[in-house]
Design a protein around this motif. Structure first.
Motif, mmCIF file in Angstrom:
data_model
loop_
_atom_site.group_PDB
_atom_site.id
_atom_site.type_symbol
_atom_site.label_atom_id
_atom_site.label_comp_id
_atom_site.label_asym_id
_atom_site.label_seq_id
_atom_site.Cartn_x
_atom_site.Cartn_y
_atom_site.Cartn_z
ATOM 1 N N GLU A 83 7.878 -10.561 -9.510
ATOM 2 C CA GLU A 83 8.066 -9.118 -9.411
ATOM 3 C C GLU A 83 7.200 -8.400 -10.441
ATOM 4 O O GLU A 83 6.549 -7.388 -10.139
ATOM 5 C CB GLU A 83 9.550 -8.768 -9.611
ATOM 6 N N GLU A 84 7.180 -8.945 -11.647
ATOM 7 C CA GLU A 84 6.328 -8.384 -12.700
ATOM 8 C C GLU A 84 4.858 -8.500 -12.312
ATOM 9 O O GLU A 84 4.069 -7.580 -12.530
ATOM 10 C CB GLU A 84 6.585 -9.121 -14.018
ATOM 11 N N PHE A 85 4.508 -9.652 -11.721
ATOM 12 C CA PHE A 85 3.130 -9.869 -11.277
ATOM 13 C C PHE A 85 2.729 -8.839 -10.219
ATOM 14 O O PHE A 85 1.665 -8.211 -10.312
ATOM 15 C CB PHE A 85 2.993 -11.294 -10.726
ATOM 16 N N LYS A 86 3.568 -8.654 -9.199
ATOM 17 C CA LYS A 86 3.243 -7.717 -8.123
ATOM 18 C C LYS A 86 3.141 -6.286 -8.636
ATOM 19 O O LYS A 86 2.284 -5.517 -8.190
ATOM 20 C CB LYS A 86 4.281 -7.827 -7.004
ATOM 21 N N LYS A 87 3.997 -5.932 -9.582
ATOM 22 C CA LYS A 87 3.937 -4.587 -10.150
ATOM 23 C C LYS A 87 2.614 -4.367 -10.868
ATOM 24 O O LYS A 87 1.970 -3.322 -10.730
ATOM 25 C CB LYS A 87 5.097 -4.345 -11.111
ATOM 26 N N ARG A 88 2.186 -5.377 -11.648
ATOM 27 C CA ARG A 88 0.944 -5.236 -12.416
ATOM 28 C C ARG A 88 -0.255 -5.126 -11.481
ATOM 29 O O ARG A 88 -1.146 -4.306 -11.686
ATOM 30 C CB ARG A 88 0.782 -6.445 -13.349
ATOM 31 N N VAL A 89 -0.275 -5.945 -10.429
ATOM 32 C CA VAL A 89 -1.365 -5.888 -9.463
ATOM 33 C C VAL A 89 -1.345 -4.555 -8.717
ATOM 34 O O VAL A 89 -2.389 -3.924 -8.508
ATOM 35 C CB VAL A 89 -1.281 -7.066 -8.469
ATOM 36 N N TYR A 90 -0.149 -4.115 -8.328
ATOM 37 C CA TYR A 90 0.002 -2.827 -7.636
ATOM 38 C C TYR A 90 -0.575 -1.698 -8.486
ATOM 39 O O TYR A 90 -1.351 -0.869 -7.997
ATOM 40 C CB TYR A 90 1.473 -2.577 -7.334
ATOM 41 N N ASP A 91 -0.193 -1.669 -9.760
ATOM 42 C CA ASP A 91 -0.662 -0.595 -10.650
ATOM 43 C C ASP A 91 -2.177 -0.592 -10.765
ATOM 44 O O ASP A 91 -2.815 0.472 -10.736
ATOM 45 C CB ASP A 91 -0.029 -0.749 -12.047
ATOM 46 N N GLU A 92 -2.758 -1.785 -10.897
ATOM 47 C CA GLU A 92 -4.214 -1.878 -11.066
ATOM 48 C C GLU A 92 -4.944 -1.486 -9.784
ATOM 49 O O GLU A 92 -5.925 -0.743 -9.809
ATOM 50 C CB GLU A 92 -4.594 -3.299 -11.481
ATOM 51 N N VAL A 93 -4.459 -1.996 -8.657
ATOM 52 C CA VAL A 93 -5.091 -1.675 -7.368
ATOM 53 C C VAL A 93 -4.934 -0.188 -7.066
ATOM 54 O O VAL A 93 -5.858 0.468 -6.574
ATOM 55 C CB VAL A 93 -4.486 -2.534 -6.235
ATOM 56 N N ARG A 94 -3.763 0.354 -7.370
ATOM 57 C CA ARG A 94 -3.517 1.780 -7.135
ATOM 58 C C ARG A 94 -4.499 2.630 -7.936
ATOM 59 O O ARG A 94 -5.065 3.609 -7.424
ATOM 60 C CB ARG A 94 -2.082 2.137 -7.515
ATOM 61 N N GLU A 95 -4.725 2.257 -9.189
ATOM 62 C CA GLU A 95 -5.642 3.019 -10.035
ATOM 63 C C GLU A 95 -7.054 2.995 -9.466
ATOM 64 O O GLU A 95 -7.752 4.024 -9.433
ATOM 65 C CB GLU A 95 -5.632 2.454 -11.459
ATOM 66 N N ILE A 96 -7.488 1.823 -8.999
ATOM 67 C CA ILE A 96 -8.830 1.707 -8.407
ATOM 68 C C ILE A 96 -8.914 2.537 -7.125
ATOM 69 O O ILE A 96 -9.888 3.254 -6.886
ATOM 70 C CB ILE A 96 -9.168 0.229 -8.122
ATOM 71 N N HIS A 97 -7.862 2.434 -6.311
ATOM 72 C CA HIS A 97 -7.860 3.141 -5.032
ATOM 73 C C HIS A 97 -7.866 4.658 -5.232
ATOM 74 O O HIS A 97 -8.616 5.378 -4.558
ATOM 75 C CB HIS A 97 -6.628 2.729 -4.217
#
Length: 403
Positions: free
Chosen positions: A371-385
Motif C-alpha cells: 500500500e505504501e509502495f502504490k501510494k509512492r508510485v501514484y504520487d510520483e506518476v501523478r506529479e509527472i502527469h
C-alpha cells in the motif's frame, strides 16, 4: 552450494582467481554467482578451484600447477565442462581445451547460453544470436580444433551449433544480416512506443533475480513469468497499470549482472530503450542478498552507460521477508560488528536515510508494505502527469488507501 536435484545436469568445475583487485571474499561471491549461472544453464558445479595471482596467465588463465590439479580432478570425476569466471581470450580457450580435453566455457559464454535458452520472441532470439556470433567470430580458429567432439549442452545452443563449421566470412555476413534485421525491428518498436501516446512510462530495473517480475505481477495483476533463476525474464513486458484512477505504462526489463557481456548490452539496445525513454525508474533491490550494495553499484554503472542514471528513481528494497540479520555473540569481543550484522532498521538509518522518501521496503511475494509502495508510485506518476497535462490535475486527487 546449490542442491543437486537432477542427475541429468552437466557436471562442471568452476575456476576463478584471487588478485589484488579481487580479494578472496569477492572471488567467493563471484563464484557463488557463477554457480547459480551454471545451475540456471542446466549444470551442476561439482568443485571450485581458485588461485592467488597478480594477474591471469596470458596463456592458460591460471598457473600450470593449478591447471594440472584441475585436469587430474576432471579425469578422475567424470567432469564434462570447465567454466571460468572471467572472459577468456581465443588463445586461452584454445590452450586450456587442449590441456583439459573437455568443454571450456567462460562467464560470457555461459550468460549468452542462458539468454539463448530464455529468448522467447523472434526479436530476442535475433538479439541473442547476434551477440553469440560476435562472441564466436574471434574464436573460430580454436573452435575448429576442439569443438567437433562436443555434443550440445551448455554453451552450445543457438548459433554455437549451426555456425561451428563456417568460416569468418560467413559469420560476418550473418552478423551484418542480423544487425539489419534488428535495425528494422528497432524502427518498428520505436513506432510502437510512439503510439502509446503521452502516458507516463515507468520501468522496473535492477539486478537479475531481485523480484522485478513478481512485483510486476502484483501491481499490474498480470501473469509475467517469474522464477528463482537468473534472467527468468528476457523479453521486455509492458503493461498498462491503473492505481486508483491514474493509468500509466509499466515495463519489466531484463535483469542486469556484473561482468555483463558487452555484446549483450549492444545487441539489446531496443530493450534498454524502454529504460532510456521511461519517465520514472523503479530500481528493485534484493535486500536479503548479502552483497546488495554491489548489485546497486552494478546497475547504476549500466544505467550510466545507457545515459539513464539521472532519471527520477525510487529505490525499492524487496524481499524484506527473506532478510536475515547475522547474529553476533555478545561474549565474543574479538568479532567486529559490520554491515552483515545490521537489522533492517539500522540499514534504514545509513546512507538509505539520505534517499529519504525515495526508499521503500517491501515484500512483493508476501505483499507486505505494498500500500505504501502504490501510494509512492501514484504520487510520483501523478506529479509527472500533471506537469505534462496541467489542466488534468483535478482528475487525480490525493491517494486514498484501499479498504
Amino acid at each position: 552450494m546449490i542442491e543437486k536435484k537432477d542427475v541429468a545436469l552437466e557436471r562442471a568445475v568452476l575456476i576463478g582467481i584471487i588478485t589484488k583487485d579481487q580479494d578472496e571474499e569477492k572471488s567467493k561471491e563471484y563464484l557463488d554467482e557463477l554457480e547459480f549461472l551454471t545451475f540456471t544453464a542446466g549444470g551442476y558445479a561439482v568443485k571450485r578451484f581458485t588461485q592467488k595471482m597478480e594477474m591471469p596467465n596470458s596463456k592458460t588463465f591460471i598457473g600450470t600447477g593449478k591447471m594440472e590439479d584441475v585436469r587430474e580432478y576432471i579425469e578422475a570425476n567424470n567432469i564434462s565442462t570447465a567454466i571460468f569466471d572471467d572472459e577468456l581470450s581465443a588463445a586461452q580457450e584454445r590452450n586450456i581445451s587442449k590441456i583439459l580435453n573437455v568443454k571450456v566455457l567462460d562467464r560470457t559464454n555461459l550468460i549468452l547460453d542462458i539468454f539463448a535458452q530464455r529468448a522467447q520472441t523472434s526479436y530476442a532470439r535475433t538479439q541473442v544470436e547476434l551477440a553469440q556470433c560476435e562472441y564466436l567470430l574471434p574464436r573460430l580458429r580454436g573452435m575448429w580444433t576442439h569443438l567437433e567432439r562436443q555434443k550440445g549442452g551448455i554453451g552450445m545452443r543457438g548459433p554455437g551449433e549451426t555456425e561451428i563449421e563456417t568460416d569468418r566470412r560467413i559469420v560476418r555476413d550473418k552478423i551484418a544480416l542480423l544487425k539489419s534485421r534488428i535495425k528494422t525491428i528497432d524502427k518498428q518498436m520505436a513506432v510502437q512506443r510512439g503510439n502509446r501516446g503521452k502516458m507516463v512510462r515507468v520501468a522496473l530495473v535492477g539486478y537479475t533475480n531481485v523480484g522485478k517480475s513478481t512485483l510486476m505481477n502484483v501491481i499490474s495483476k498480470s501473469d509475467v513469468f517469474a522464477e528463482n533463476k537468473l534472467f527468468a525474464t528476457l523479453d521486455t513486458t509492458v503493461r498498462k497499470v491503473v492505481i486508483q484512477n491514474l493509468p500509466f505504462l509499466l515495463s519489466d526489463t531484463v535483469g542486469f549482472i556484473r561482468k555483463l557481456p558487452t555484446q549483450l548490452v549492444d545487441s539489446f539496445k531496443s530493450t534498454l530503450d524502454e529504460v532510456r525513454e521511461a519517465d520514472l525508474l523503479l530500481h528493485v533491490v534484493d535486500i536479503s542478498h548479502p552483497n546488495f550494495e554491489e548489485h546497486i553499484a552494478s546497475v547504476e554503472k549500466i544505467l550510466g552507460e545507457i545515459e539513464s542514471n539521472n532519471k527520477p528513481t525510487i529505490m525499492v528494497f524487496n524481499k524484506i521477508d527473506a532478510y536475515q540479520q547475522e547474529p553476533i555473540d555478545a561474549d565474543d569481543l574479538a568479532t567486529e560488528r559490520t554491515e552483515k550484522h545490521y537489522s533492517l532498521e539500522e540499514w534504514k538509518s545509513t546512507w538509505m536515510s539520505k534517499v529519504g522518501n525515495n526508499a521503500l521496503f517491501i515484500s512483493a511475494l508476501n505483499k507486505k508494505n505494498l500500500e505504501e509502495f502504490k501510494k509512492r508510485v501514484y504520487d510520483e506518476v501523478r506529479e509527472i502527469h500533471v506537469t505534462r497535462f496541467p489542466y488534468n490535475h483535478f482528475l487525480y486527487p490525493d491517494y486514498e488507501e484501499e479498504d
